[in-house]
Design an enzyme around this catalytic site. Structure first.
Site, PDB file in Angstrom:
ATOM      1  N   GLY A 148     -55.553  11.497  53.281  1.00 36.07           N
ATOM      2  CA  GLY A 148     -56.647  10.541  53.362  1.00 36.07           C
ATOM      3  C   GLY A 148     -58.006  11.216  53.317  1.00 36.07           C
ATOM      4  O   GLY A 148     -58.126  12.427  53.102  1.00 36.07           O
ATOM      5  N   ASP A 205     -43.368   9.154  57.440  1.00 33.08           N
ATOM      6  CA  ASP A 205     -43.843   7.836  57.859  1.00 33.08           C
ATOM      7  C   ASP A 205     -43.922   7.910  59.379  1.00 33.08           C
ATOM      8  O   ASP A 205     -42.902   7.970  60.065  1.00 33.08           O
ATOM      9  CB  ASP A 205     -42.837   6.765  57.403  1.00 33.08           C
ATOM     10  CG  ASP A 205     -43.260   5.382  57.873  1.00 33.08           C
ATOM     11  OD1 ASP A 205     -44.275   5.272  58.603  1.00 33.08           O
ATOM     12  OD2 ASP A 205     -42.560   4.410  57.509  1.00 33.08           O
ATOM     13  N   TYR A 211     -58.894  -4.140  62.933  1.00 34.87           N
ATOM     14  CA  TYR A 211     -59.062  -2.684  62.994  1.00 34.87           C
ATOM     15  C   TYR A 211     -59.770  -2.307  64.302  1.00 34.87           C
ATOM     16  O   TYR A 211     -59.327  -1.427  65.034  1.00 34.87           O
ATOM     17  CB  TYR A 211     -59.891  -2.239  61.782  1.00 34.87           C
ATOM     18  CG  TYR A 211     -60.263  -0.777  61.721  1.00 34.87           C
ATOM     19  CD1 TYR A 211     -59.291   0.204  61.568  1.00 34.87           C
ATOM     20  CD2 TYR A 211     -61.606  -0.389  61.773  1.00 34.87           C
ATOM     21  CE1 TYR A 211     -59.653   1.544  61.476  1.00 34.87           C
ATOM     22  CE2 TYR A 211     -61.967   0.945  61.674  1.00 34.87           C
ATOM     23  CZ  TYR A 211     -60.984   1.906  61.536  1.00 34.87           C
ATOM     24  OH  TYR A 211     -61.339   3.227  61.436  1.00 34.87           O
TER      25      TYR A 211
HETATM   26  N1  SER Z   1     -65.267   3.597  57.986  1.00 33.21           N
HETATM   27  C1  SER Z   1     -64.558   2.625  58.745  1.00 33.21           C
HETATM   28  C2  SER Z   1     -64.475   1.332  58.036  1.00 33.21           C
HETATM   29  O1  SER Z   1     -65.386   1.013  57.318  1.00 33.21           O
HETATM   30  C3  SER Z   1     -65.199   2.422  60.087  1.00 33.21           C
HETATM   31  O2  SER Z   1     -64.664   3.328  60.964  1.00 33.21           O
HETATM   32  O3  SER Z   1     -63.537   0.631  58.228  1.00 33.21           O
END
Ligand code: SER
Length: 325
Positions: A14, A55, A145
């Protein structure tokens, strides 16, 4: 000499992982850093050291790797970001939480020395101050999130208090980098804009021109992570996650700096659903506690970051999609 560490990194392909793996390999030795991701390895992480497909939702596979390699430290970066999370909230919650609990559990039972886990400015929502948002502002997020990051922070603190696990965390702002693409976040425009500026002299921005958000250049983010992990335990009073600030700017301000280098650069603005997420976040962060306790200080301002990004965006090929920002 750095302590002998055997490090496992999840989400290694990532946006953060790509650069953190390299920095960890430089610091601790190539063979000491096991990069893992759910995908096939990207060249950046696999060419230069051990790589395994993992995973992290598969607890048994995680335990197996940890015990086979006598892992002492985990950097758990795999996650679903804010914008992608809103498309599939339950999947995002499940992945973000279950993977963290798998990591915390393996760290507890196998007596690992340290865990790093990134949190985010997304923990804050409408009830937090917009300017210089303090460390202990109310965390009432509006995205799944953000909810998973608030809950994750509480779990990290719980494992520290109940089991003495040395787990450390940073609330990253939007991260800007050139080695790997950002993917699925609300702050991704600040990465994409450079590719588009270099290739097309034009960017169609999904946020409004005056949307100010906290950002951080990746070299600063990587250094912050290593510095936090190196700090003596007695200096670390925050066991949820540290506020961390770098640069705050709007798309219009960033575009103006890019125009200094690419005079015919043009931008237009058409907000989509990410605008609402951006508006729920603070525009700047008070990171006094990180500065006072473990000496955090960012090196890049908007001009230095833009110059460096443009220099490297011209030379580098964007190589991966990202899981965590
Ligand atoms: N960069 C992230 C987002 O935009 C925030 O932590 O989801």
């Amino acid at each position: 000499m750095a302590d002998k560490q055997m490090i496992l990194v999840t989400g290694a392909c990532g946006q953060i992982g790509t650069e953190l793996v390299s920095a960890l390999r430089v610091k601790y030795g190539t063979q000491q850093v096991i990069a893992t991701d759910i995908r096939d390895a990207t060249v950046d992480v696999s060419l230069h050291g051990p790589y395994y497909r993992l995973d992290v939702m598969d607890k048994d596979a995680l335990y197996k790797l940890v015990s086979q390699h006598q892992v002492t430290h985990i950097y758990h970066l795999a996650a679903v970001l804010s914008a992608t999370g809103e498309k599939s909230p339950l999947t995002a919650w499940d992945l973000n939480m279950r993977s963290l609990l798998n990591v915390l559990e393996v760290a507890r039972t196998e007596k690992l020395k340290q865990v790093f886990w990134p949190s985010s400015i997304a923990v804050f929502g409408a009830k937090a101050p917009k300017e210089s948002c303090p460390q202990y502002a109310l965390t009432v997020p509006s995205t799944v999130y953000g909810i998973s990051k608030v809950a994750g922070e509480q779990w990290c603190q719980y494992y520290h208090e109940q089991y003495g696990l040395d787990v450390r965390s940073i609330r990253y702002p939007g991260l800007i980098s050139y080695s790997a693409k950002a993917g699925g976040g609300t702050t991704d425009y600040a990465v994409d804009i450079f590719q588009q500026a270099v290739n097309n002299s034009y960017y169609h921005c999904y946020l409004l021109e005056n949307t100010r958000l906290p950002m951080l250049y990746m070299p600063d983010a990587v250094r912050a992570t290593l510095e936090l992990m190196d700090a003596p335990a007695e200096k670390i009073s925050v066991r949820t996650s540290y506020n961390l600030a770098g640069i705050s700017f709007t798309p219009q301000e960033l575009a103006a700096v890019i125009t200094d280098y690419i005079p015919d650069f043009r931008i237009d603005y058409q907000p989509d659903k990410r605008q609402q997420i951006a508006e729920s976040w603070p525009s700047s962060i008070d990171d006094r506690q990180a500065r006072e306790e473990w000496g955090w200080k960012p090196a890049f301002d908007i001009k230095a970051m833009t110059a460096d990004m443009l220099l490297h965006t011209e030379r580098e090929v964007i190589s991966t999609d990202c899981l965590e920002s």
